[in-house]
Motif scaffolding. Structure first.
Motif, PDB file in Angstrom:
ATOM      1  N   PRO A 265      33.293  49.133  10.695  1.00 14.36           N
ATOM      2  CA  PRO A 265      32.421  48.671  11.781  1.00 14.36           C
ATOM      3  C   PRO A 265      31.602  47.452  11.387  1.00 14.36           C
ATOM      4  CG  PRO A 265      31.407  50.549  10.696  1.00 14.36           C
ATOM      5  CD  PRO A 265      32.714  50.301   9.986  1.00 14.36           C
ATOM      6  N   SER A 266      31.414  46.558  12.315  1.00 13.73           N
ATOM      7  CA  SER A 266      30.426  45.483  12.209  1.00 13.73           C
ATOM      8  C   SER A 266      29.913  45.246  13.620  1.00 13.73           C
ATOM      9  CB  SER A 266      31.027  44.206  11.617  1.00 13.73           C
ATOM     10  OG  SER A 266      31.745  43.479  12.592  1.00 13.73           O
ATOM     11  N   TRP A 267      28.760  44.632  13.719  1.00 13.53           N
ATOM     12  CA  TRP A 267      28.180  44.439  15.044  1.00 13.53           C
ATOM     13  C   TRP A 267      29.060  43.548  15.911  1.00 13.53           C
ATOM     14  CZ3 TRP A 267      22.664  43.459  12.707  1.00 13.53           C
ATOM     15  CH2 TRP A 267      22.131  44.687  12.322  1.00 13.53           C
ATOM     16  N   GLY A 268      29.624  42.524  15.342  1.00 13.52           N
ATOM     17  CA  GLY A 268      30.514  41.662  16.114  1.00 13.52           C
ATOM     18  C   GLY A 268      31.776  42.376  16.544  1.00 13.52           C
ATOM     19  N   GLN A 269      32.329  43.196  15.643  1.00 19.78           N
ATOM     20  CA  GLN A 269      33.536  43.947  15.980  1.00 19.78           C
ATOM     21  C   GLN A 269      33.243  44.991  17.056  1.00 19.78           C
ATOM     22  OE1 GLN A 269      34.330  47.420  14.698  1.00 19.78           O
ATOM     23  NE2 GLN A 269      36.194  47.313  15.929  1.00 19.78           N
ATOM     24  N   MET A 270      32.043  45.581  17.032  1.00 15.92           N
ATOM     25  CA  MET A 270      31.659  46.539  18.078  1.00 15.92           C
ATOM     26  C   MET A 270      31.538  45.845  19.429  1.00 15.92           C
ATOM     27  SD  MET A 270      28.828  48.837  16.023  1.00 15.92           S
ATOM     28  CE  MET A 270      28.477  49.905  17.435  1.00 15.92           C
ATOM     29  N   LEU A 271      31.004  44.625  19.433  1.00  9.70           N
ATOM     30  CA  LEU A 271      30.899  43.877  20.683  1.00  9.70           C
ATOM     31  C   LEU A 271      32.271  43.552  21.259  1.00  9.70           C
ATOM     32  CD1 LEU A 271      27.973  41.407  19.892  1.00  9.70           C
ATOM     33  CD2 LEU A 271      27.955  43.278  21.542  1.00  9.70           C
ATOM     34  N   THR A 272      33.236  43.316  20.375  1.00  8.62           N
ATOM     35  CA  THR A 272      34.589  43.021  20.838  1.00  8.62           C
ATOM     36  C   THR A 272      35.154  44.168  21.664  1.00  8.62           C
ATOM     37  OG1 THR A 272      34.987  41.703  18.855  1.00  8.62           O
ATOM     38  CG2 THR A 272      36.911  42.390  20.094  1.00  8.62           C
ATOM     39  N   ALA A 273      34.952  45.387  21.181  1.00  9.95           N
ATOM     40  CA  ALA A 273      35.495  46.555  21.882  1.00  9.95           C
ATOM     41  C   ALA A 273      34.639  46.987  23.064  1.00  9.95           C
ATOM     42  CB  ALA A 273      35.638  47.718  20.900  1.00  9.95           C
ATOM     43  N   ALA A 274      33.389  46.483  23.132  1.00 10.05           N
ATOM     44  CA  ALA A 274      32.465  46.973  24.163  1.00 10.05           C
ATOM     45  C   ALA A 274      32.418  46.101  25.410  1.00 10.05           C
ATOM     46  CB  ALA A 274      31.053  47.069  23.569  1.00 10.05           C
ATOM     47  N   ASP A 275      33.111  44.962  25.398  1.00 11.96           N
ATOM     48  CA  ASP A 275      32.946  44.015  26.507  1.00 11.96           C
ATOM     49  C   ASP A 275      33.461  44.534  27.840  1.00 11.96           C
ATOM     50  OD1 ASP A 275      35.568  43.963  25.782  1.00 11.96           O
ATOM     51  OD2 ASP A 275      35.787  41.786  25.801  1.00 11.96           O
ATOM     52  N   VAL A 276      34.313  45.562  27.832  1.00  7.77           N
ATOM     53  CA  VAL A 276      34.840  46.101  29.096  1.00  7.77           C
ATOM     54  C   VAL A 276      34.110  47.383  29.516  1.00  7.77           C
ATOM     55  CG1 VAL A 276      37.120  45.097  28.718  1.00  7.77           C
ATOM     56  CG2 VAL A 276      36.627  47.405  27.877  1.00  7.77           C
ATOM     57  N   TRP A 277      33.086  47.778  28.753  1.00 11.30           N
ATOM     58  CA  TRP A 277      32.406  49.048  29.032  1.00 11.30           C
ATOM     59  C   TRP A 277      30.953  48.847  29.446  1.00 11.30           C
ATOM     60  CZ3 TRP A 277      35.259  53.354  29.258  1.00 11.30           C
ATOM     61  CH2 TRP A 277      36.489  53.362  28.604  1.00 11.30           C
TER      62      TRP A 277
END
Length: 330
Positions: A265-277
């Motif tokens: 996990p990293s904050w940027g990687q979490m943002l990548t997966a969260a953009d559709v939620w």
């Protein structure tokens, strides 16, 4: 040590920075800045949380990689079961959509990666920039010309484009956090190299350096004992401002899919997966985005406070009217 001015190679730019006048005056001036103290406390808390991530997740009883399919409503497309994204005693910040992984665990471990990459990349930039800048200033004309042109090329390189290219061609087996650290550090040291060269050229002409040279000291001893202390103020100031820049760069690279790879996990990687939620599970997007915002803001304010404490003549850029108030007090 007499005050040394940082010579700027850019016409019309005043980047004068005095040498460090002592630790006690620096800490006294830093303590006088309330915003910097609050920012320092926030940064210390973030670092403590990142370092204590295994302990905190053990207290919660979770980890950042375990899936919890029973906490996901597959009929609704993978939305967490329960209110507020599944927040409860077992999952303090809820769970991740589709996977059910614990958000608190991923957030604190993501902070470890993001802060670690940013700090390590800053160290690489400082070591490379200072080494090449000092070597350029102390070398002969040909060495100076060669290293200066290399520095100009590094500065001219677009960081994001070069990072995307390098990260895309490196095998996936190479540890991604280490790779991102090296890429950022090796591409973005040019500006600090320019600062180190300009300051060293100024310090070379001062009396105490000339006296050391006449005493028979070699170039390495002069650089270590006389020049490097004079570089402390501008280097520390610029390094403090590099950390939030590197955090944003790591987040951007991970967001684009070429930075840290899952399941790390990293904050940027979490943002990548969260953009559709952002509608179905807004906390999944808001938590890493808020952590990034607070971290970058705190580091920026702290860096400005360090700059002002090292150079008391310069009014803080974050406080309007300080210059006039100081003139009235004087």
């Amino acid at each position: 040590m007499s005050e040394a001015l940082l010579a700027s190679e850019t016409a019309g730019t005043d980047t004068s920075v005095p040498a460090v006048s002592g630790a006690r005056p620096f800490w006294r001036r830093l303590r006088e800045q309330r915003a910097a103290l609050v920012a320092a406390a926030v940064v210390a808390l973030l670092l403590l949380v990142a370092l204590a991530a295994p302990l905190l997740t053990a207290l919660e009883g979770q980890d950042p990689t375990t899936y919890h399919p029973s906490l996901i409503d597959s009929a609704r497309g993978g939305v967490p079961v329960g209110s507020f994204g599944g927040i409860g005693a077992d999952h303090w910040l809820g769970v991740e959509p589709q996977t059910g992984r614990d958000l608190f665990a991923r957030l604190v471990y993501g902070g470890r990666v993001s802060l670690g990459v940013a700090l390590a990349a800053t160290v690489v930039q400082v070591v490379l920039g200072v080494t090449i800048g000092v070597a350029s200033a102390l070398g002969n004309r040909w060495v100076d010309q060669l290293l200066s042109r290399v520095t100009d090329i590094i500065i001219a390189m677009p960081l994001m484009v070069m990072s995307l290219a390098l990260l895309a061609i490196v095998p996936s087996s190479f540890p991604r956090p280490v790779l991102v650290t090296l890429v950022i550090g090796l591409i973005a040291w040019g500006n600090i190299g320019k600062i180190a060269r300009a300051q060293t050229l100024t310090l070379k002409g001062l009396d105490y350096v000339s006296a050391a040279r006449l005493s028979g000291w070699n170039t390495w001893r002069i650089a270590r004992r006389e020049l490097l202390p004079g570089l402390a103020a501008p280097v520390i100031t610029y390094a403090a401002l590099l950390v939030p820049i590197n955090i944003s760069t790591e987040a951007a690279l991970s967001f684009l899919g070429v930075g840290v790879k899952p399941p790390t996990p990293s904050w940027g990687q979490m943002l990548t997966a969260a953009d559709v939620w952002y509608q179905a599970a807004p906390q999944y997007l808001l938590l890493p985005a808020g952590a990034l915002f607070v971290t970058v803001l705190a580091l920026t304010v702290l860096g400005d406070g360090v700059r002002t404490a090292l150079d008391p003549r310069a009014a803080s850029r974050l406080r309007a009217g300080t210059g006039r108030k100081r003139e009235e007090k004087a």
